[in-house]
Scaffold this motif. Structure first.
Motif, mmCIF file in Angstrom:
data_model
loop_
_atom_site.group_PDB
_atom_site.id
_atom_site.type_symbol
_atom_site.label_atom_id
_atom_site.label_comp_id
_atom_site.label_asym_id
_atom_site.label_seq_id
_atom_site.Cartn_x
_atom_site.Cartn_y
_atom_site.Cartn_z
ATOM 1 N N GLU A 106 0.884 -1.420 0.042
ATOM 2 C CA GLU A 106 -0.639 0.215 -0.540
ATOM 3 C C GLU A 106 0.942 0.770 -0.172
ATOM 4 N N ALA A 110 1.252 4.155 -2.705
ATOM 5 C CA ALA A 110 0.982 6.061 -2.757
ATOM 6 C C ALA A 110 2.060 6.501 -2.898
ATOM 7 N N GLY A 113 2.022 7.045 -6.759
ATOM 8 C CA GLY A 113 0.947 7.418 -6.878
ATOM 9 C C GLY A 113 1.384 9.429 -7.082
ATOM 10 N N ALA A 114 1.965 9.734 -5.940
ATOM 11 C CA ALA A 114 2.586 10.686 -5.605
ATOM 12 C C ALA A 114 3.964 11.813 -6.345
ATOM 13 N N LYS A 294 0.081 10.383 5.409
ATOM 14 C CA LYS A 294 -1.183 10.763 3.940
ATOM 15 C C LYS A 294 -1.513 12.610 3.286
ATOM 16 N N ARG A 295 -1.377 13.441 4.506
ATOM 17 C CA ARG A 295 -1.624 14.458 4.347
ATOM 18 C C ARG A 295 -1.004 14.938 3.172
ATOM 19 N N ILE A 299 -3.763 11.767 0.149
ATOM 20 C CA ILE A 299 -4.860 10.888 0.177
ATOM 21 C C ILE A 299 -4.901 10.821 1.310
ATOM 22 N N LYS A 300 -6.429 10.662 0.896
ATOM 23 C CA LYS A 300 -6.964 10.466 2.581
ATOM 24 C C LYS A 300 -6.691 8.984 3.083
ATOM 25 N N ASP A 301 -6.588 7.798 2.235
ATOM 26 C CA ASP A 301 -6.573 6.380 2.249
ATOM 27 C C ASP A 301 -5.250 5.593 2.245
ATOM 28 N N SER A 303 -5.062 2.640 1.165
ATOM 29 C CA SER A 303 -6.274 1.830 0.363
ATOM 30 C C SER A 303 -7.419 1.292 0.916
ATOM 31 N N SER A 304 -8.490 1.153 0.147
ATOM 32 C CA SER A 304 -9.694 0.901 -0.010
ATOM 33 C C SER A 304 -10.004 -0.461 0.966
#
Length: 340
Positions: A106, A110, A113-114, A294-295, A299-301, A303-304
């Motif tokens: 995860e 993440a 993705g950034a 995360k900030r 992102i908020k999480d 993953s989901s």
């Protein structure tokens, strides 16, 4: 023609006819009452369900979490951890290692993705190289494995960048390397310390104790923050965390620490206060630390994968640094058991 003579008395009802009519009426009355009671019960259940769903929706709007799913998933994970620690240790090693690997995956995705170039495969290999020696080899080999894992991730990234030849800036490459090394230390290494604790004498009870305290801290913060939260604790990092929630976390952690020290770890009651306060601090720091990451990633999480919770790493955020504190407290406080 009837044999009765004129003026004779009318025919009497057959034997049991009047009694049968009365019984039918009583049964019909009972059935009506049962139908009315069932209808009332169904109405009450529907009303309670509507109120619960409305309350759950308000909680979801405020916290972004589905309370029902969060509770169910939390109970399922807790049951697996409890059974694996009480009856066997190797299932916990497998379960904990799998959770750490998912957390690494995860976090790596993440970061990708950034815009960071962090490689998934070497990260997973490095994670296994850190986790397995923690339980199966001597402690000094565990430290050697950590440094080898970090070096492996760094060298892989540098060679991959040399092969790419895409003109990536030097500063970005350094950031990629640092991010990859941080993943190794943050997730698998901190998780591996729980496995180091597990292999100690009565280590399973210590692992269970620090997990319960960390979860009690999170639960206390969530409940009191939801009901009484008014003053933000760190609005720039995590706007939904409040000082009221922290107070609830402190009460829950200290109470859990005292009870576990007395009933499970055979420690003095004041050692339970120390245990609760220290785990409270590491759990809160871990929660805020992951929120800051995360900030920064936007992102908020992570993953989901865990509905109602977010990602696996979102559940490990308070547990990972608490493993460090629990291992240190084990070495500091277990002499008290021997002395007593």
């Amino acid at each position: 023609m009837s044999d009765a003579s004129p003026g004779s008395a009318p025919d009497e009802p057959a034997e049991g006819e009047g009694r049968g009519s009365g019984t039918d009426a009583a049964q019909s009355s009972i059935q009506s009452q049962m139908r009315a009671a069932r209808t009332e019960f169904e109405s009450q259940v529907a009303h309670a369900r509507a109120e619960f769903e409305e309350a759950n929706e308000r909680i979801k709007q405020r916290t972004g979490r589905d309370l029902i799913l969060a509770v169910l998933i939390g109970l399922a994970i807790g049951a697996v951890v409890f059974v694996s620690l009480v009856f066997f240790t190797w299932p916990f090693v497998i379960f904990g290692s799998a959770a750490a690997l998912l957390g690494v995956f995860e976090f790596t995705r993440a970061l990708q993705g950034a815009g960071r170039r962090v490689d998934v495969v070497p990260q997973l290999i490095a994670a296994l190289a850190v986790l397995l020696p923690a339980f199966f080899l001597d402690l000094w080999l565990h430290w050697v494995a950590l440094f080898v894992a970090i070096a492996f991730v760094v060298v892989w990234r540098l060679i991959s960048q040399m092969v790419a030849r895409d003109g990536r800036r030097y500063d970005d490459v350094i950031d990629d390397v640092l991010a990859g090394g941080f993943v190794v230390v943050y997730v698998p290494f901190l998780a591996s310390l729980a496995l180091v604790l597990l292999r100690q004498d009565h280590g399973a009870w210590w692992v269970m104790a620090f997990l319960i305290i960390a979860i009690a801290s999170d639960t206390g913060a969530y409940a009191t923050g939801l009901m009484f939260g008014r003053h933000p604790m760190a609005p720039r990092i995590s706007p939904k965390k409040t000082w009221e929630g922290f107070a609830g976390a402190a009460v829950a952690a200290v109470i859990a620490g005292i009870l576990l020290a007395w009933l499970m770890l055979e420690l003095p009651w004041w050692a339970g206060i120390v245990l609760g306060v220290v785990i409270l601090g590491t759990a809160t720091a871990g929660d805020l630390g992951e929120s800051m990451v995360k900030r920064d990633l936007g992102i908020k999480d992570m993953s989901s994968w865990l509905p109602g919770h977010g990602g696996v790493l979102d559940r490990l955020d308070s547990i990972l640094p608490s493993a460090v504190a629990a291992l240190a407290l084990y070495y500091l406080l277990t002499p008290l058991v021997v002395a007593s």
